[in-house]
Design an enzyme around this catalytic site. Structure first.
Site, PDB file in Angstrom:
ATOM      1  N   LYS A 183       0.835  -1.196   0.000  1.00  0.00           N
ATOM      2  CA  LYS A 183       0.000   0.000   0.000  1.00  0.00           C
ATOM      3  C   LYS A 183       0.873   1.251   0.000  1.00  0.00           C
ATOM      4  O   LYS A 183       1.822   1.353   0.776  1.00  0.00           O
ATOM      5  CB  LYS A 183      -0.923  -0.018   1.222  1.00  0.00           C
ATOM      6  CG  LYS A 183      -1.960   1.107   1.247  1.00  0.00           C
ATOM      7  CD  LYS A 183      -2.924   0.920   2.412  1.00  0.00           C
ATOM      8  CE  LYS A 183      -3.982   2.016   2.457  1.00  0.00           C
ATOM      9  NZ  LYS A 183      -4.956   1.805   3.550  1.00  0.00           N
ATOM     10  N   SER A 236      -9.714   2.149   2.342  1.00  0.00           N
ATOM     11  CA  SER A 236      -8.735   2.853   1.550  1.00  0.00           C
ATOM     12  C   SER A 236      -7.680   1.943   0.930  1.00  0.00           C
ATOM     13  O   SER A 236      -6.912   2.386   0.068  1.00  0.00           O
ATOM     14  CB  SER A 236      -8.020   3.899   2.427  1.00  0.00           C
ATOM     15  OG  SER A 236      -7.192   3.278   3.398  1.00  0.00           O
ATOM     16  N   SER A 282     -10.668   0.002   6.399  1.00  0.00           N
ATOM     17  CA  SER A 282      -9.876   0.116   5.175  1.00  0.00           C
ATOM     18  C   SER A 282      -9.222  -1.175   4.715  1.00  0.00           C
ATOM     19  O   SER A 282      -8.671  -1.223   3.625  1.00  0.00           O
ATOM     20  CB  SER A 282      -8.813   1.203   5.338  1.00  0.00           C
ATOM     21  OG  SER A 282      -9.417   2.476   5.344  1.00  0.00           O
TER      22      SER A 282
END
Length: 548
Positions: A165, A237, A261
């Site tokens: 990420k 996210s 997320s």
């Protein structure tokens, strides 16, 4: 900055639902500017994102005892042969990939090239990688093959390509946090998680996308899509991590969760996401959104895979103020006999789907005790003000310097408006909310007493919010499929969290998952139950067809 007037005080009264007398207003008017000036003076000191809060959250209530004293790991013995079909390899469980690399049925470099080819083909559709580190990946894979040829094996992740990420620092590689103001940011050091995965032998394919500043799936370079329906976002996210893993573009990926997320994009994309206990995995070198809530965890295609990844990144870290050293024990052969699984009856009422109900019934067929539990009625949504305040503080400069306008997403529920609204939060109310959080910790502790885990729908009932604030671990896995129209983005507008609504007439067959919550720092039994449920449900191996 002008003089505070009586009208200002009366306006604040109405806004906050208070009632003062004329004498009380006069007293405040006489000395309120001094209090205001203290806050303004503090704003003159620039605090970068890596500066933590002095107050730290600890999920352990008084009397808590760590469930294990040392690490103990045993993964499944795999004997399956390497398939002839590249797609079968790409979508294989991490257990298989690890076995094939270690037994030299495939080289790490060949596996890396396979995933890089898939990224080149599918990333333009999915927009799930912000940066592809192809040359670095080839170099790391070659190094792993050389070590293996010399008889050195670094562990189950040796030679396995993964996506990271794009809020974890990678030395010399852009880490842009998904946001326009930071899209050219190049860190000088690696995050702790980056270092630990390299030490475990994992091969970095690139940086997976995240919604700007860890919210939703819109980022400075595009819109990350769900492989099962290209007309909708992958949620956030950890948007790119879930999308890339679901589409077979990597062996596994790393995500973070503040308030859904990891679990939300796993729900939408059909991946298996593990949000570990708060404090278990170091966040040093990762973008901070909410210091008392941020957690790091794996996104995979199977339950046991998440155990492999967690074992590699688990550790205490003195450079992370929220870190808590905790052993991790997992045994893929462990029996679930004698375990007890709880559920909240109200969570399976309004809002629960047929798949949710079917998952509960499947759990009852596992041969374990499944029983109703109760949770104290508290104003759980009020905890959301902590997210507003901490996130607004983490990115205060965007608001004060008016650079929040450069962010692509500007809806009512987007960060710019949320950050601005946070300036109207009462500090007293925020302290009281922190005390509510302690009551919630007590309530969940009481509910979890006597069960090994809890099962429930992803977003029905208070558990999505409540468990993120208490720090309990959560495993979200695929439970079935449903036909549904494209869904909207999540929103923090109107003082609540919504995870997206279906809209439009055309429907698409998409995954839906179920959540399991476990005891603090005891992810092993949670994963054992998850493996048993995954096998019983029998839907983990289905692959997306990229419709739309």
């Amino acid at each position: 900055m002008g003089t505070i007037s009586l009208a200002d005080i009366e306006g604040a009264e109405r806004l906050l639902g208070l009632a003062y007398t004329a004498t009380e207003r006069a007293q405040m008017l006489d000395n309120l500017e001094g209090q205001r000036d203290l806050a303004v003076a503090r704003r003159g000191l620039a605090l970068d994102n890596s500066t933590p809060m002095a107050s730290r959250f600890d999920p352990r209530l008084p009397g808590f005892a760590m469930p294990h004293g040392a690490d103990a790991l045993r993964f499944s013995d795999v004997t399956r042969k390497l398939p002839d079909n590249d797609e079968d390899i790409a979508f294989a469980p991490l257990t298989d990939l690890s076995h094939w690399v270690r037994s030299k049925q495939i080289t790490s470099l060949a596996l890396t090239e396979l995933y890089l080819e898939r990224i080149a083909s599918l990333n333009p559709k999915l927009e799930c990688f912000a940066t592809v580190t192809d040359e670095l990946a080839r170099a790391e894979a070659t190094a792993m093959d050389s070590l293996l040829a010399a008889g050195v094996w670094l562990g189950p992740l040796h030679g396995i390509p993964y996506g990271l990420k794009d809020l974890f620092d990678t030395k010399g590689v852009i880490t842009g946090w998904g946001a326009e103001p930071f899209q050219d940011r190049v860190p000088e050091t690696d995050a702790v998680v980056t270092k630990k995965l390299r030490a475990a032998g994992a091969v970095l394919l690139g940086k997976t996308t995240l919604g700007a500043l860890a919210y939703n799936d819109l980022w400075y370079g595009g819109w990350t899509r769900n492989p099962w329906n290209l007309n909708e976002g992958s949620s956030g996210s950890s948007a790119g991590s879930a999308s890339a893993t679901a589409a077979g573009l990597c062996g596994f990926s790393i995500g973070t969760e503040t308030l859904g997320s990891i679990t939300s994009p796993s729900q939408r994309c059909g991946t298996t996401g593990l949000r570990p206990t708060f404090g278990r995995v170091s966040r040093t070198g990762a973008m901070a959104l909410c210091w008392s809530l941020d957690k790091v965890g794996p996104i995979c295609r199977h339950v046991e895979d998440t155990a492999m990844v967690l074992a590699a990144i688990n550790s205490g870290d003195t450079t992370d103020c929220g870190s808590i050293a905790a052993p991790f024990q997992f045994d893929a052969q462990a029996s679930i006999e004698g375990m007890t699984l709880g559920y909240l009856p109200e969570a399976f009422e309004e809002g629960a789907t047929d798949i949710d109900h079917a998952a509960l019934e499947t759990a009852k067929d596992l041969g374990i005790t499944v029983k109703e539990v109760t949770l104290e009625e508290l104003p759980y949504p009020s905890l959301m003000t902590v997210v507003y305040a901490e996130a607004a503080a983490a990115f205060e400069a965007l608001t004060l310097e008016d650079t929040d306008d450069t962010l692509r997403w500007q809806d009512d529920g987007a960060w710019p408006n949320t950050f601005r609204k946070a300036r109207f939060l009462s500090a007293v109310d925020l302290v009281q909310t922190d005390r509510l959080r302690y009551r919630v910790m007590q309530a969940l502790g009481e509910m979890m007493n006597g069960v090994d885990a809890l099962i429930g729908p992803f977003s029905t009932g208070p558990m999505l919010v409540a468990s993120n604030f208490t720090g309990h671990p959560c495993l979200h896995l695929r439970a079935g499929f449903e036909d549904i129209a494209s869904r909207t983005a999540a929103s923090l507008g109107a003082g609540k969290l919504t995870t997206g609504e279906a809209e439009g007439e055309t429907t698409f067959t998409v995954p839906q998952g179920i959540s399991l919550w476990g005891q603090l720092f005891d992810e092993g039994p949670l994963l054992s139950l998850g493996m048993a449920l995954e096998q019983k449900l029998g839907v983990a191996d289905h692959r997306p067809t990229f419709p739309g």
